[in-house]
Design a protein around this motif. Structure first.
Motif, PDB file in Angstrom:
ATOM      1  N   GLU A 172     -16.240 -15.860 -35.504  1.00 53.99           N
ATOM      2  CA  GLU A 172     -17.500 -16.537 -35.172  1.00 53.99           C
ATOM      3  C   GLU A 172     -17.233 -17.960 -34.698  1.00 53.99           C
ATOM      4  OE1 GLU A 172     -20.585 -14.243 -38.219  1.00 53.99           O
ATOM      5  OE2 GLU A 172     -19.477 -16.017 -38.902  1.00 53.99           O
ATOM      6  N   PHE A 173     -16.290 -18.625 -35.333  1.00 53.52           N
ATOM      7  CA  PHE A 173     -15.937 -19.992 -34.936  1.00 53.52           C
ATOM      8  C   PHE A 173     -15.388 -20.017 -33.510  1.00 53.52           C
ATOM      9  CE2 PHE A 173     -12.634 -23.332 -34.695  1.00 53.52           C
ATOM     10  CZ  PHE A 173     -13.439 -24.451 -34.848  1.00 53.52           C
ATOM     11  N   MET A 174     -14.496 -19.077 -33.196  1.00 50.22           N
ATOM     12  CA  MET A 174     -13.902 -19.045 -31.859  1.00 50.22           C
ATOM     13  C   MET A 174     -14.920 -18.629 -30.801  1.00 50.22           C
ATOM     14  SD  MET A 174      -9.988 -17.693 -32.339  1.00 50.22           S
ATOM     15  CE  MET A 174     -10.395 -16.246 -33.302  1.00 50.22           C
ATOM     16  N   LEU A 175     -15.802 -17.701 -31.137  1.00 51.32           N
ATOM     17  CA  LEU A 175     -16.837 -17.301 -30.186  1.00 51.32           C
ATOM     18  C   LEU A 175     -17.777 -18.465 -29.881  1.00 51.32           C
ATOM     19  CD1 LEU A 175     -17.711 -13.718 -31.491  1.00 51.32           C
ATOM     20  CD2 LEU A 175     -16.638 -14.296 -29.309  1.00 51.32           C
ATOM     21  N   SER A 176     -18.037 -19.294 -30.877  1.00 49.77           N
ATOM     22  CA  SER A 176     -18.875 -20.479 -30.659  1.00 49.77           C
ATOM     23  C   SER A 176     -18.201 -21.430 -29.680  1.00 49.77           C
ATOM     24  CB  SER A 176     -19.137 -21.195 -31.991  1.00 49.77           C
ATOM     25  OG  SER A 176     -19.813 -20.352 -32.899  1.00 49.77           O
ATOM     26  N   ILE A 177     -16.889 -21.594 -29.837  1.00 49.11           N
ATOM     27  CA  ILE A 177     -16.139 -22.475 -28.930  1.00 49.11           C
ATOM     28  C   ILE A 177     -16.161 -21.931 -27.507  1.00 49.11           C
ATOM     29  CG2 ILE A 177     -13.839 -23.351 -28.383  1.00 49.11           C
ATOM     30  CD1 ILE A 177     -13.294 -23.573 -31.347  1.00 49.11           C
ATOM     31  N   THR A 178     -16.008 -20.612 -27.366  1.00 45.89           N
ATOM     32  CA  THR A 178     -16.003 -20.042 -26.014  1.00 45.89           C
ATOM     33  C   THR A 178     -17.346 -20.245 -25.324  1.00 45.89           C
ATOM     34  OG1 THR A 178     -16.650 -17.849 -26.850  1.00 45.89           O
ATOM     35  CG2 THR A 178     -14.297 -18.291 -26.633  1.00 45.89           C
ATOM     36  N   GLU A 179     -18.447 -20.123 -26.072  1.00 47.59           N
ATOM     37  CA  GLU A 179     -19.762 -20.332 -25.465  1.00 47.59           C
ATOM     38  C   GLU A 179     -19.923 -21.782 -25.003  1.00 47.59           C
ATOM     39  OE1 GLU A 179     -22.043 -18.086 -24.667  1.00 47.59           O
ATOM     40  OE2 GLU A 179     -20.659 -16.554 -25.397  1.00 47.59           O
ATOM     41  N   GLU A 180     -19.397 -22.713 -25.776  1.00 48.94           N
ATOM     42  CA  GLU A 180     -19.450 -24.120 -25.366  1.00 48.94           C
ATOM     43  C   GLU A 180     -18.585 -24.347 -24.129  1.00 48.94           C
ATOM     44  OE1 GLU A 180     -18.265 -26.308 -28.789  1.00 48.94           O
ATOM     45  OE2 GLU A 180     -20.259 -26.204 -29.733  1.00 48.94           O
ATOM     46  N   PHE A 181     -17.445 -23.669 -24.089  1.00 47.36           N
ATOM     47  CA  PHE A 181     -16.559 -23.769 -22.922  1.00 47.36           C
ATOM     48  C   PHE A 181     -17.265 -23.261 -21.667  1.00 47.36           C
ATOM     49  CE2 PHE A 181     -13.528 -21.637 -20.105  1.00 47.36           C
ATOM     50  CZ  PHE A 181     -12.657 -22.676 -19.803  1.00 47.36           C
ATOM     51  N   TYR A 182     -17.972 -22.141 -21.795  1.00 49.06           N
ATOM     52  CA  TYR A 182     -18.694 -21.598 -20.643  1.00 49.06           C
ATOM     53  C   TYR A 182     -19.756 -22.576 -20.152  1.00 49.06           C
ATOM     54  CZ  TYR A 182     -16.628 -17.234 -22.361  1.00 49.06           C
ATOM     55  OH  TYR A 182     -15.761 -16.274 -22.793  1.00 49.06           O
ATOM     56  N   GLN A 183     -20.429 -23.235 -21.083  1.00 48.32           N
ATOM     57  CA  GLN A 183     -21.470 -24.190 -20.710  1.00 48.32           C
ATOM     58  C   GLN A 183     -20.876 -25.376 -19.958  1.00 48.32           C
ATOM     59  OE1 GLN A 183     -24.694 -24.033 -20.873  1.00 48.32           O
ATOM     60  NE2 GLN A 183     -25.103 -26.132 -20.205  1.00 48.32           N
ATOM     61  N   ILE A 184     -19.760 -25.886 -20.449  1.00 43.70           N
ATOM     62  CA  ILE A 184     -19.121 -27.040 -19.807  1.00 43.70           C
ATOM     63  C   ILE A 184     -18.650 -26.697 -18.400  1.00 43.70           C
ATOM     64  CG2 ILE A 184     -17.094 -28.554 -19.903  1.00 43.70           C
ATOM     65  CD1 ILE A 184     -17.341 -28.545 -22.927  1.00 43.70           C
ATOM     66  N   ASN A 185     -18.154 -25.478 -18.219  1.00 47.05           N
ATOM     67  CA  ASN A 185     -17.590 -25.077 -16.929  1.00 47.05           C
ATOM     68  C   ASN A 185     -18.580 -24.334 -16.042  1.00 47.05           C
ATOM     69  OD1 ASN A 185     -14.451 -25.623 -16.896  1.00 47.05           O
ATOM     70  ND2 ASN A 185     -14.981 -24.994 -18.977  1.00 47.05           N
ATOM     71  N   ASN A 186     -19.855 -24.334 -16.455  1.00 49.78           N
ATOM     72  CA  ASN A 186     -20.902 -23.719 -15.642  1.00 49.78           C
ATOM     73  C   ASN A 186     -20.579 -22.260 -15.318  1.00 49.78           C
ATOM     74  OD1 ASN A 186     -23.351 -23.683 -14.281  1.00 49.78           O
ATOM     75  ND2 ASN A 186     -22.416 -24.246 -12.322  1.00 49.78           N
ATOM     76  N   THR A 187     -20.158 -21.535 -16.335  1.00 49.63           N
ATOM     77  CA  THR A 187     -19.841 -20.120 -16.154  1.00 49.63           C
ATOM     78  C   THR A 187     -20.420 -19.344 -17.330  1.00 49.63           C
ATOM     79  OG1 THR A 187     -18.052 -18.540 -15.749  1.00 49.63           O
ATOM     80  CG2 THR A 187     -17.629 -20.271 -17.368  1.00 49.63           C
ATOM     81  N   SER A 188     -20.185 -18.059 -17.366  1.00 54.95           N
ATOM     82  CA  SER A 188     -20.723 -17.247 -18.457  1.00 54.95           C
ATOM     83  C   SER A 188     -19.870 -15.999 -18.620  1.00 54.95           C
ATOM     84  CB  SER A 188     -22.181 -16.852 -18.184  1.00 54.95           C
ATOM     85  OG  SER A 188     -22.267 -16.061 -17.011  1.00 54.95           O
ATOM     86  N   ALA A 189     -20.085 -15.306 -19.720  1.00 51.65           N
ATOM     87  CA  ALA A 189     -19.373 -14.058 -19.995  1.00 51.65           C
ATOM     88  C   ALA A 189     -20.393 -12.962 -20.267  1.00 51.65           C
ATOM     89  CB  ALA A 189     -18.443 -14.225 -21.191  1.00 51.65           C
ATOM     90  N   ASN A 190     -20.037 -11.755 -19.876  1.00 49.64           N
ATOM     91  CA  ASN A 190     -20.907 -10.605 -20.104  1.00 49.64           C
ATOM     92  C   ASN A 190     -20.628 -10.056 -21.502  1.00 49.64           C
ATOM     93  OD1 ASN A 190     -22.379  -8.262 -20.099  1.00 49.64           O
ATOM     94  ND2 ASN A 190     -21.626  -7.533 -18.124  1.00 49.64           N
ATOM     95  N   HIS A 191     -21.521 -10.330 -22.435  1.00 52.20           N
ATOM     96  CA  HIS A 191     -21.311  -9.902 -23.821  1.00 52.20           C
ATOM     97  C   HIS A 191     -21.285  -8.387 -23.956  1.00 52.20           C
ATOM     98  CE1 HIS A 191     -23.247 -14.016 -24.972  1.00 52.20           C
ATOM     99  NE2 HIS A 191     -21.984 -14.143 -24.622  1.00 52.20           N
ATOM    100  N   ASN A 192     -21.898  -7.688 -23.021  1.00 52.71           N
ATOM    101  CA  ASN A 192     -21.912  -6.220 -23.090  1.00 52.71           C
ATOM    102  C   ASN A 192     -20.533  -5.619 -22.837  1.00 52.71           C
ATOM    103  OD1 ASN A 192     -24.704  -6.083 -23.587  1.00 52.71           O
ATOM    104  ND2 ASN A 192     -25.167  -6.215 -21.398  1.00 52.71           N
TER     105      ASN A 192
END
Length: 222
Positions: A43-63
């Motif tokens: 959960e901690f690492m997933l939180s970091i990845t979401e913040e990383f996506y926000q900073i880099n203006n990108t996203s990941a497909n959770h599905n």
């Protein structure tokens, strides 16, 4: 292309709100692998990845997320229930949770091009290797190639592919014999040898020098 604008207020507490960062960047992402010994760590690492996506203006497909775990007793007949990971909300993360359904213990998964299985089953890799050999034999058989050319393609092209897939899967001599049966058949055909010719003759360096998969595995993959 207009630059991405990173607003300072969303990154750090700054007394100067006008000092926004304008950065020209383009990010391409492939597969990412997160490894944790606990659900809280994931959960901690997933939180970091979401913040990383926000900073880099990108996203990941959770599905498309895949969850592999050995902490659940999952078999091929088990009912797979989704697991919810609760994320830490912040100025950079507005995703409260991510739900992922784990794969069963008997399902093989790929990591860095190599296939693994939590139950250490070798069946999936053996099927892959046999399919590779059969495909090679089907392609080579009608081609106008000499026996030495076929052996060269086998030793220089096919064997490295098989070796890569076998990195974490040790096969018995009988397994290797069955997997490469189509190869021996096509080599004998190209060399006009009898099908009853003893197989060890094909592997002699003084003859054709065909690489023996089992011997190669013992020498390089252990």
């Amino acid at each position: 292309m207009d630059p991405y604008v990173l607003f300072t207020s969303s990154l750090i507490d700054s007394p100067n709100p006008s000092s926004d960062l304008k950065i020209n960047n383009l990010v391409f992402m492939d597969n990412s692998t997160l490894i944790s010994s606990s659900k809280a760590g994931m959960e901690f690492m997933l939180s970091i990845t979401e913040e990383f996506y926000q900073i880099n203006n990108t996203s990941a497909n959770h599905n498309k997320y895949v969850l592999i775990t050995n902490s659940l007793l999952l078999t091929s007949n088990s009912t797979l229930f989704p697991i919810t990971f609760n994320l830490d909300l912040s100025s950079l993360n507005s995703v409260p949770f991510i739900t992922i359904t784990p794969i069963s213990m008997t399902t093989s998964f790929r990591f860095l091009g190599v296939w693994f299985n939590i139950k250490s089953s070798r069946d999936f890799v053996k099927k892959q290797l046999k399919r590779k050999c059969c495909s090679f034999a089907v392609t080579i058989r009608p081609a106008k190639l000499s026996p030495k050319q076929v052996v060269y393609l086998h030793n220089a092209v096919l064997i490295p592919k098989l070796e890569y897939r076998m990195q974490v899967t040790h096969l018995s001599e009988s397994d290797c014999h069955l997997i490469t049966r189509s190869i021996r058949s096509v080599v004998k055909h190209k060399a006009n040898f009898s099908r009853s010719l003893p197989n060890p003759i094909l592997f002699l360096s003084q003859a054709l020098g065909l690489i023996n998969l089992f011997a190669h595995q013992r020498q390089y993959c252990v």
